[in-house]
Scaffold this motif. Structure first.
Motif: not given
Length: 285
Positions: A1-9, A78-90
């Protein structure tokens, strides 16, 4: 899904943490004096300044606790190398919730009443979340423009190096022997003929040249294992958690607000570069 892909960016936050903390600490008191939720801050005398200072101080403490203690307690998240839009939202929602709750307790302490209905509590949080979107939007825009400007500038410099530097191909005698996880030799190719390797679940896809034509070989292994097998190949670098790239085949680098994307010889798709590997890319170009 597009939303899921965006959250994982991947999401890049380059703003100074103290700037964020101070910005919110100043904004919250202004919000309370302007909007007066629950009839707060009705007084016109000097006591209003005490309330404002208190709101700002409570906000400051809550954010300092989050930024400098919570992040240390949950380092993997909070691993910077794996920081995604989903984590930023949370993370954003948690900061709003914690700051709102801290200020609500402070206000109730001043009023001497700790009784509040669920509807009132939810209304307070709703208003807080809505108002918080103002500084969050402003800071997000600043962060986006700062990253975009820096990455475009760096991409231009690296592209100039790609265009100006003479080609320095790997030694023709250098041969890569790539083994699968059961130590079986799966592929033998000249290092100069390797384009890139991508992760594919429990397998890796190896894109390489055979008689000057692109060929795909898939073997059961991991990116980490492939990286370890190529330690002697200085031009083959890990530039993303899912990609190994032969940097001699980079023909153009595109900068964006997240990081960079690479255009390679023989490949139509753009290869992303993770923020944690930017230094490695710059060292290799």
């Amino acid at each position: 899904m597009k939303i899921d892909k965006q959250l994982k960016r991947q999401h890049v936050n380059s703003l100074n943490q103290w700037l964020v903390i101070i910005s919110f600490s100043v904004f919250v008191p202004i919000f309370f004096i302007l909007f007066k939720p629950f009839g707060m801050v009705q007084s016109e005398d000097d006591s209003i300044h005490i309330i404002l200072i208190g709101n700002g101080f409570i906000t400051f403490l809550a954010l300092v606790f989050n930024v400098f203690l919570i992040t240390k307690m949950f380092k993997s998240f909070f691993d910077e190398s794996n920081w995604t839009f989903f984590k930023q939202l949370v993370w954003m929602l948690w900061n709003i919730l914690s700051v709102s709750s801290a200020n609500l307790i402070y206000i109730q302490f001043l009023s001497g009443s700790f009784s509040m209905s669920l509807d009132q509590f939810l209304w307070f949080l709703g208003v807080s979340f809505a108002i918080a979107l103002i500084p969050i939007s402003i800071l997000s825009l600043i962060n986006h423009n700062k990253n975009l400007k820096q990455h475009l500038k760096d991409a231009m410099i690296m592209n100039q190096k790609i265009e100006n530097n003479e080609e320095q191909p790997m030694r023709k005698s250098q041969v890569l022997q790539l083994f699968s996880e059961n130590q079986k030799l799966e592929l033998e190719t000249a290092a100069k003929d390797l384009i890139y390797i991508s992760s594919n679940g429990n397998y890796v896809n190896i894109y390489h040249l055979v008689e000057d034509k692109l060929h795909l070989t898939t073997i059961r292994s991991t990116i980490k294992s492939m990286e370890e097998q190529m330690l002697d190949s200085a031009k083959i670098r890990r530039l993303h958690r899912a990609y190994l790239v032969n940097t001699q085949h980079i023909i153009h680098i595109k900068g964006n607000s997240q990081a960079y994307k690479l255009k390679l010889n023989y490949i139509d798709a753009l290869i992303p570069v993770s923020r944690s590997y930017i230094k490695s890319l710059k060292e290799t170009i």
